[in-house]
Design an enzyme around this catalytic site. Structure first.
Site, PDB file in Angstrom:
ATOM      1  N   GLN A  62       0.521  -1.488  -3.648  1.00  0.00           N
ATOM      2  CA  GLN A  62      -0.207  -1.685  -2.395  1.00  0.00           C
ATOM      3  C   GLN A  62      -1.636  -1.198  -2.556  1.00  0.00           C
ATOM      4  OE1 GLN A  62       1.376   0.468   0.930  1.00  0.00           O
ATOM      5  NE2 GLN A  62       0.225  -0.701   2.451  1.00  0.00           N
ATOM      6  N   GLU A  96      -5.291   7.886  -0.407  1.00  0.00           N
ATOM      7  CA  GLU A  96      -5.738   8.898  -1.365  1.00  0.00           C
ATOM      8  C   GLU A  96      -4.606   9.345  -2.268  1.00  0.00           C
ATOM      9  OE1 GLU A  96      -7.851  13.328  -1.467  1.00  0.00           O
ATOM     10  OE2 GLU A  96      -7.875  12.144   0.374  1.00  0.00           O
ATOM     11  N   ARG A  98      -2.141   7.479  -3.479  1.00  0.00           N
ATOM     12  CA  ARG A  98      -2.036   6.476  -4.548  1.00  0.00           C
ATOM     13  C   ARG A  98      -3.203   6.599  -5.534  1.00  0.00           C
ATOM     14  NH1 ARG A  98      -1.961   1.716  -0.646  1.00  0.00           N
ATOM     15  NH2 ARG A  98      -2.127   3.381   0.909  1.00  0.00           N
TER      16      ARG A  98
END
Length: 769
Positions: A62, A96, A98
């Site tokens: 994502q 943040e 990820r």
């Protein structure tokens, strides 16, 4: 590419607000910098490692959301970049976690959605995104909602639309922020859950919150909470919430407590936040008892002031405690509540009062609650009830009513007498105590103080202590500080004054189911003896005042009882004999007789209602010893033995409770719950009591004055002989003593007139020079 296609995690409404298109790109991690406004400051290490492993295995699924680096961040990003690192070009809006995991996984780029966003839009997205976390606590969630409102300007009512929650859910979470420190910490540590915490948070008073927390966390013997959510809900409604419909004050009156305003517009009313109080029955319930009671106090103060202005009697303080000592309005001492329905017709007493009786209504301030109760003396209540009695009542019942009324009138008269002479005595003694005329505590004062300190006989109230220190009301902290700040030379005076004021009200006790009056006033008597104040004269003055007030008056208001029997020359009046009194009126003679009879009945009931020993002759052995044999006389507190062979109580021992002027003493024999009247001549003193005060020579003289035939005396009256006697104030000559009694035969006739011989008690006679 339209933002709407990629905004499912942050809310369609937010994308519509911006109206900006988004661009998708694979951005270099080195060109991205975290946002300083991200509410998430800590990251779970174990979960972060799991995400790193997932990214290493299959990449980032994502895209993160970023915006072009705003100009105001150029300076800090330039200053904080590492050596040889390029200047960041984009700021993370959300994702943040990820981003950090990708750095740990060693990736060079990350999929990113680039969008033009303002600082406010960024903050809103970050807060909403943070609220989607699974590990968010209830308080963190509440703080997030509050921050969303404070920093983005979104109304509380619209927060639910942003996060997909109902408005009542958001209100409930945000209400948790009203928890005070102790309940809030209990929620953080898991001592209570969010549902119980919400019940506590709805209480606007910190002390009551702590009290509710104690109830919520109380555990049974198995260690489980005693109150479930439903039980705690009931507890709060019963112990905290107050129905406005039951308020004694006007709920629309904004002037009672100006800072609180009127109740209908108050934010602490359940109707002001129906989403929070859906479990409460009705919108007109107050959740702030402190404010509610302050309005009650203000309302009571206004009513009392209005009543005073109208001339009504106000019963408060210590007197109110005496009247309401049973704690119930259904059993007041000497008074009846106007709402009392124990009337012959079942209607409230207030509906039975005449116009004259309404003027006698007094206002009782309940000692504990401060509730104002309209009351009227039993004398007038009895009259109203008697008038309402249905026709056909038996003669026996009418007689019982009349006897009850007579007893109540006599008792009320005695209480009035006690109140007035004590007030007059204190008014004379108090200035002299304050002036420092009492330089040391006497032995009897020390005994009284020991009894007070031990609790064996507590007379001194909080009001007396406050009055002695010059305080308007008793307040624990103020009292302590005032005592500590008192001058060394003032403390003794304040102690004596407090004990003196404790004698203001005559105490009452129960004797064989009837109320009796304790006529003792130890501190008044002790100080009067010490300072040379004539208590007998004060009592006589008060008796004369009451006699004058109660005596029948003629049309001009003159006292009929005081009018001369003949002309100025001593001749008999030539007026015709008085006609029989009309119905509803009382003649002079009847009035005097009734008053004397009532007082005698009172004396008999309160001092001698208990029957003499079986088989004893009432007057046998009743003579008092001569003044010279004072030590042989039993006194209050003495231990005595009955020495009368033909009496059933022969050789029984007991303690003297009261010594009567009639030559008898009330003695509580060992094993008996009540006292008995025993002739003084039957009693043998086995041990002298230390309390009450020893009988002084002056007191003995007052009880049995030294009289002799030929002495000219004046009748001054006493409680023992009916102090409203028609002979008060008259002068005469002593003829002889009455054998076996303390009475003397006195000729009250005017000079050169036929003898008028009257038997009078010795203590009613004052020897004239």
């Amino acid at each position: 590419m339209s933002t709407k296609e990629f905004a499912s995690d942050s809310g369609a409404a937010l994308a519509e607000e911006t109206g900006n298109d988004s661009q998708f790109a694979m951005l270099d991690l080195a060109l991205i910098t975290p946002s300083p406004t991200n509410p998430r400051k800590t990251f779970d290490e174990a979960k972060m490692l799991d995400l790193v492993e997932s990214i290493v295995a299959s990449g980032v699924h994502q895209a993160i959301l970023v915006r072009p680096l705003p100009p105001h961040r150029l300076e800090d990003t330039f200053r904080n970049r590492g050596d040889g690192m390029p200047l960041p070009t984009h700021e993370i809006v959300s994702g943040e976690r990820r981003f950090r995991a990708s750095q740990h996984a060693g990736l060079k780029t990350i999929p990113a959605m680039i969008r033009q966003l303002s600082d406010q839009a960024v903050l809103e997205i970050q807060i909403v995104e943070n609220l989607q976390r699974d590990d968010l606590t209830e308080l963190e969630e509440a703080e997030g909602y509050q921050r969303l409102c404070d920093e983005t300007g979104i109304a509380k009512e619209l927060v639910g639309e942003r996060i997909g929650k109902s408005r009542s859910y958001v209100y409930g979470r945000m209400k948790l922020l009203d928890l005070t420190s102790t309940p809030r910490e209990a929620l953080r540590t898991g001592e209570i859950d969010a549902s119980k915490a919400l019940l506590i948070a709805r209480i606007p008073d910190e002390k009551l919150q702590i009290k509710a927390l104690a109830a919520a966390t109380e555990k049974d013997h198995q260690g489980t909470p005693r109150l479930s959510y439903r039980a705690l809900q009931t507890w709060v409604q019963q112990n905290v919430m107050l129905k406005l419909s039951a308020a004694r004050f006007s709920i629309v009156d904004a002037s009672l407590v100006p800072e609180a305003g009127a109740c209908p517009s108050c934010s602490k009313r359940t109707g002001a936040a129906p989403e929070l109080f859906s479990d409460v029955d009705g919108p007109d319930v107050c959740t702030d008892p402190k404010c509610f009671h302050s309005k009650e106090d203000a309302h009571s103060t206004a009513l009392v002031a209005s009543a005073r202005a109208k001339g009504m009697d106000i019963i408060e303080g210590r007197e109110a405690k005496e009247v309401m000592r049973s704690g119930s309005t259904s059993n007041l001492a000497g008074y009846t509540a106007l709402d009392d329905c124990s009337t012959p017709t079942g209607a409230p007493l207030r509906e039975l009062l005449s116009a004259r009786e309404v003027k006698k209504v007094a206002l009782l301030v309940a000692p504990d609650s401060g509730t104002l109760i309209e009351v009227i003396a039993d004398e007038y209540a009895g009259n109203a009830k008697a008038r309402a009695r249905p026709a056909g009542t038996s003669a026996k019942e009418r007689k019982a009513d009349a006897e009850y009324k007579a007893k109540e009138e006599a008792r009320d008269l005695a209480l009035e007498y006690q109140r007035r002479w004590r007030a007059a005595a204190i008014a004379e003694l108090k200035p002299r105590v304050l002036a420092g005329e009492v330089t040391a505590l006497t032995a009897n004062m020390m005994r009284r103080l020991l009894l007070e300190l031990s609790g064996a006989e507590q007379r001194c109230s909080e009001e007396d202590c406050a009055d002695a220190l010059g305080l308007n009301d008793y307040d624990n902290e103020l009292f302590h500080s005032t005592v500590r700040a008192a001058e060394d030379t003032e403390v003794g005076i304040q102690v004596v004054l407090a004990m003196l004021l404790s004698d203001r009200i005559a105490r009452q006790h129960w004797v064989q189911g009837a109320r009796a009056i304790d006529e003792s006033a130890p501190m008044i008597e002790e100080l009067a003896e010490l300072l040379g104040v004539d208590i007998g004269a004060i009592k006589a003055d008060v008796q004369e005042q009451i006699r004058f007030e109660r005596a029948p008056k003629d049309a001009s208001g003159a006292d009929l009882a005081a009018q001369p029997e003949g002309s100025a020359k001593g001749e008999k009046s030539k007026s015709k004999p008085a006609a029989p009194a009309k119905k509803g009126k009382t003649s002079k003679e009847e009035a005097s007789a009734k008053i004397a009879e009532a007082l005698q009945e009172l004396e008999d009931r309160e001092q001698g209602e208990i029957q003499a020993p079986d088989g004893a002759e009432p007057d046998k052995g009743a003579a008092l010893a001569a003044p010279g044999s004072t030590p042989a006389l039993p006194q209050v507190g003495d231990r005595v033995s009955v020495d009368q062979v033909d009496d059933v109580d022969h050789q029984r021992e007991g303690v003297v409770l009261q010594v009567l002027a009639s030559g008898k003493a009330r003695v509580q024999l060992d094993g008996d719950e009540e006292g008995k009247l025993v002739p003084i001549g039957w009693l043998y003193v086995t041990a002298t009591g230390l309390w009450p005060f020893p009988l002084t020579e002056r007191a003995v003289t007052m009880q049995a004055p030294a009289l002799k035939a030929g002495d000219r005396v004046k009748v001054k009256g006493s409680m023992a002989s009916g102090f409203l006697s028609e002979h008060i104030g008259k002068e005469g000559v002593v003829k002889r003593a009455v054998d076996g009694t303390t009475k003397w035969v006195v000729n009250l006739a005017r000079p050169k007139k036929a003898a008028k011989l009257v038997e009078l008690e010795a203590d009613t006679l004052e020897v004239l020079a």
